[in-house]
Design a protein around this motif. Structure first.
Motif, mmCIF file in Angstrom:
data_model
loop_
_atom_site.group_PDB
_atom_site.id
_atom_site.type_symbol
_atom_site.label_atom_id
_atom_site.label_comp_id
_atom_site.label_asym_id
_atom_site.label_seq_id
_atom_site.Cartn_x
_atom_site.Cartn_y
_atom_site.Cartn_z
ATOM 1 N N ALA A 34 0.840 -1.191 0.000
ATOM 2 C CA ALA A 34 0.000 0.000 0.000
ATOM 3 C C ALA A 34 0.879 1.247 0.000
ATOM 4 O O ALA A 34 1.894 1.304 0.702
ATOM 5 C CB ALA A 34 -0.909 -0.008 1.212
ATOM 6 N N GLU A 35 0.466 2.240 -0.766
ATOM 7 C CA GLU A 35 1.214 3.499 -0.834
ATOM 8 C C GLU A 35 0.250 4.671 -0.920
ATOM 9 O O GLU A 35 -0.819 4.578 -1.531
ATOM 10 C CB GLU A 35 2.142 3.516 -2.063
ATOM 11 C CG GLU A 35 3.273 2.509 -2.013
ATOM 12 C CD GLU A 35 4.192 2.627 -3.222
ATOM 13 O OE1 GLU A 35 3.836 3.366 -4.169
ATOM 14 O OE2 GLU A 35 5.258 1.991 -3.219
ATOM 15 N N GLY A 36 0.643 5.773 -0.305
ATOM 16 C CA GLY A 36 -0.103 7.011 -0.426
ATOM 17 C C GLY A 36 -1.388 7.022 0.373
ATOM 18 O O GLY A 36 -1.611 6.220 1.277
ATOM 19 N N ASP A 37 -2.253 7.971 0.041
ATOM 20 C CA ASP A 37 -3.546 8.125 0.707
ATOM 21 C C ASP A 37 -4.588 7.253 0.015
ATOM 22 O O ASP A 37 -4.760 7.326 -1.210
ATOM 23 C CB ASP A 37 -3.988 9.582 0.689
ATOM 24 C CG ASP A 37 -3.151 10.452 1.617
ATOM 25 O OD1 ASP A 37 -2.703 9.923 2.663
ATOM 26 O OD2 ASP A 37 -2.938 11.632 1.291
ATOM 27 N N LEU A 221 1.309 0.105 11.358
ATOM 28 C CA LEU A 221 2.062 0.675 12.469
ATOM 29 C C LEU A 221 1.160 1.241 13.547
ATOM 30 O O LEU A 221 1.496 1.199 14.731
ATOM 31 C CB LEU A 221 2.999 1.761 11.947
ATOM 32 C CG LEU A 221 4.016 1.307 10.881
ATOM 33 C CD1 LEU A 221 4.850 2.491 10.432
ATOM 34 C CD2 LEU A 221 4.892 0.187 11.406
ATOM 35 N N ARG A 222 0.027 1.779 13.142
ATOM 36 C CA ARG A 222 -0.897 2.331 14.135
ATOM 37 C C ARG A 222 -2.274 2.488 13.500
ATOM 38 O O ARG A 222 -2.416 2.603 12.282
ATOM 39 C CB ARG A 222 -0.428 3.674 14.679
ATOM 40 C CG ARG A 222 -0.373 4.788 13.665
ATOM 41 C CD ARG A 222 0.235 6.055 14.249
ATOM 42 N NE ARG A 222 1.596 5.809 14.694
ATOM 43 C CZ ARG A 222 2.660 5.857 13.878
ATOM 44 N NH1 ARG A 222 2.504 6.128 12.582
ATOM 45 N NH2 ARG A 222 3.867 5.650 14.330
ATOM 46 N N VAL A 223 -3.280 2.475 14.402
ATOM 47 C CA VAL A 223 -4.658 2.764 14.007
ATOM 48 C C VAL A 223 -5.135 3.934 14.849
ATOM 49 O O VAL A 223 -5.107 3.876 16.088
ATOM 50 C CB VAL A 223 -5.575 1.541 14.228
ATOM 51 C CG1 VAL A 223 -7.027 1.898 13.930
ATOM 52 C CG2 VAL A 223 -5.124 0.364 13.354
ATOM 53 N N ARG A 224 -5.549 4.979 14.195
ATOM 54 C CA ARG A 224 -6.049 6.170 14.878
ATOM 55 C C ARG A 224 -7.579 6.109 14.895
ATOM 56 O O ARG A 224 -8.218 6.124 13.845
ATOM 57 C CB ARG A 224 -5.564 7.436 14.188
ATOM 58 C CG ARG A 224 -4.034 7.543 14.136
ATOM 59 C CD ARG A 224 -3.587 8.900 13.639
ATOM 60 N NE ARG A 224 -2.139 8.966 13.476
ATOM 61 C CZ ARG A 224 -1.283 9.207 14.459
ATOM 62 N NH1 ARG A 224 -1.758 9.399 15.691
ATOM 63 N NH2 ARG A 224 0.020 9.245 14.236
ATOM 64 N N GLU A 225 -8.141 6.014 16.114
ATOM 65 C CA GLU A 225 -9.585 5.911 16.225
ATOM 66 C C GLU A 225 -10.247 7.217 15.826
ATOM 67 O O GLU A 225 -9.695 8.303 15.991
ATOM 68 C CB GLU A 225 -9.969 5.520 17.655
ATOM 69 C CG GLU A 225 -9.474 4.145 18.051
ATOM 70 C CD GLU A 225 -9.949 3.729 19.436
ATOM 71 O OE1 GLU A 225 -10.770 4.476 20.030
ATOM 72 O OE2 GLU A 225 -9.512 2.664 19.915
ATOM 73 N N ALA A 229 -11.857 6.175 10.806
ATOM 74 C CA ALA A 229 -10.585 5.800 11.417
ATOM 75 C C ALA A 229 -9.473 5.907 10.378
ATOM 76 O O ALA A 229 -9.727 5.927 9.170
ATOM 77 C CB ALA A 229 -10.660 4.371 11.956
ATOM 78 N N VAL A 230 -8.236 5.974 10.870
ATOM 79 C CA VAL A 230 -7.084 6.067 9.972
ATOM 80 C C VAL A 230 -6.102 4.951 10.326
ATOM 81 O O VAL A 230 -5.709 4.801 11.488
ATOM 82 C CB VAL A 230 -6.391 7.442 10.074
ATOM 83 C CG1 VAL A 230 -5.148 7.481 9.184
ATOM 84 C CG2 VAL A 230 -7.361 8.552 9.693
ATOM 85 N N THR A 239 -7.818 5.723 5.104
ATOM 86 C CA THR A 239 -8.944 6.294 5.830
ATOM 87 C C THR A 239 -10.161 5.421 5.560
ATOM 88 O O THR A 239 -10.523 5.188 4.407
ATOM 89 C CB THR A 239 -9.219 7.735 5.369
ATOM 90 O OG1 THR A 239 -8.031 8.523 5.550
ATOM 91 C CG2 THR A 239 -10.360 8.351 6.156
ATOM 92 N N ALA A 240 -10.784 4.905 6.631
ATOM 93 C CA ALA A 240 -11.842 3.910 6.455
ATOM 94 C C ALA A 240 -12.962 4.135 7.459
ATOM 95 O O ALA A 240 -12.735 4.552 8.598
ATOM 96 C CB ALA A 240 -11.277 2.505 6.620
#
Length: 435
Positions: A34-37, A221-225, A229-230, A239-240
């Protein structure tokens, strides 16, 4: 002390292990990292049975699905396990009745039966080369266990109306499994066995064909709630609206709320040379076998008539230097006929276990979920887990919640102390197996 990386301690990045499974089925072409946004309706972390089944179900429903796999699809336990498709949950129904009551125990049984049916139908449709074969034998290694095994069969026949399972006395079992190590047990002809990596790759191909986007070598590496979420990798930002953790024993400490309840342990399998007519002598019905030991022995024949035998315990995250000796020893104890059989492949893998040996389903946030901790019985249940997550994303959460409401205890001391406590427990149970 340097913390071991569970994804790379025993394996090379981006490579399947040198297993019989990897040698006997063609891999899919590598899928780009996966790459980019990236924008998605659902981001799935992990490309094993759970993640691939979820991706397939949700892509077929028209959702934009992105799967992030740190290694290769089917790299972990999904592509390395014993291939047994077992009926029921990891715990017996009498245990579940005490744990959650009869009504919920019955609902869990029904889900488990659906899981087997779903797995068999998916194997036939998407992975015919996985070679599903019917029949799983439970073999008791102590005389005192036989009465209990037979009583459980009668319970399933009577209380659950399940007539695909029947009891075996010692002579009947010996006719199916040419070993003097067992005293009786049961045979379930609705259950069976298959080539797990071929099945995983079939699910991956089907999910991709349905529109899911699969990325390999894309470690999260990380999930931002948040809403959305990111999910971040080293090179991408997804971004999902929904996120699913589907990493089982390879999660490590990436999500501490799950790591406190799901522990990684290792198991090992050997594959002999093709045995020809001897294979039919050892397992005349071509059924899989799992025995009653806590440190379980499980075995079956491959499609080219090798003995695939899993056994041996490990108390370290690192695999032993001589896996062939580790799993070959119990194989030859069960089958002295294989004393001179050449071992062509020997490999290890990591699975996730829970305190009560039931899967751990959880809502970590309103739009972030986890399905993991299959405790050695994940082929069918993990396949169904993907369907249950897809139902939840579509607004029908009841069946996911039924699994999530099964209590999963935190390991005493959490992730920090779970390993030394497991070592002590496994030493005790392995001693008990020998008594």
């Amino acid at each position: 002390m340097t913390r071991l990386d569970i994804l790379t301690t025993n394996d090379r990045p981006g490579e399947y292990p040198a297993s019989y499974y990897a040698a006997s089925t063609p891999a899919l072409d590598p899928m780009p990292p996966a790459e980019g946004d990236i924008r998605a309706d659902v981001c799935i972390i992990g490309g094993g049975f759970t993640g691939l089944s979820a991706a397939l179900h949700m892509a077929q429903a028209g959702l934009r699905v992105v799967v992030l796999e740190a290694q290769r699809v089917g790299f972990g336990a999904s592509g390395r396990n014993g291939g047994q498709v077992n009926t029921g949950q990891r715990q017996d129904q009498d245990v579940l009745e005490e744990m959650v009551g009869r009504e919920r125990a019955r609902a869990l049984w029904d889900l488990a039966c659906e899981a087997v049916d779903l797995t068999k139908s998916y194997a036939a449709r998407y992975a015919p080369n996985a070679g599903f074969a019917p029949g799983v034998i439970h073999a008791d290694h102590r005389v005192r266990y036989v009465a209990e095994s037979h009583a459980y069969v009668r319970k399933l026949n009577g209380d659950y109306g399940y007539d695909s399972i029947r009891t075996l006395d010692r002579d009947e079992l010996r006719a199916f499994c040419a070993s003097d190590a067992y005293y009786g047990g049961s045979i379930d002809m609705n259950a069976g066995h298959l080539h797990p990596l071929a099945y995983a790759l079939g699910l991956a191909r089907a999910a991709r064909d349905a529109g899911a986007v699969l990325h390999e070598r894309s470690r999260v590496l990380r999930v931002r709630e948040g809403d959305p979420a990111v999910v971040e990798t080293g090179a991408a930002r997804v971004t999902a609206d929904h996120v699913l953790w589907a990493t089982n024993g390879y999660m490590g400490l990436a999500e501490p709320r799950v790591a406190d309840k799901v522990m990684p342990i290792n198991n090992f399998i050997v594959a002999t040379e093709p045995l020809g007519d001897l294979a039919d002598d050892l397992l005349p019905g071509n059924h899989a076998v799992a025995d009653s030991k806590f440190v379980i022995n499980y075995f079956r024949l491959s499609q080219d008539k090798r003995m695939l035998f899993g056994g041996g315990e490990s108390y370290s995250y690192r695999f032993p230097d001589d896996i062939a000796a580790k799993a070959g020893k119990p194989m030859r104890e069960i089958f002295p006929q294989l004393a001179d059989a050449r071992i062509d492949y020997a490999w290890g893998g990591t699975l996730g276990i829970t305190m009560n040996r039931m899967p751990h389903f959880a809502r970590l946030a309103p739009n972030i979920y986890s399905a993991t901790g299959y405790s050695g019985q994940g082929v069918a249940i993990a396949t169904l887990a993907g369907k249950l997550v897809a139902e939840m994303v579509a607004g029908q959460a009841g069946r996911f919640d039924l699994m999530a409401e099964v209590p999963t205890q935190r390991f005493p001391g959490g992730a920090a102390l779970r390993t030394p406590l497991l070592v002590a427990a496994m030493l005790w149970f392995s001693l008990r197996d020998r008594l």
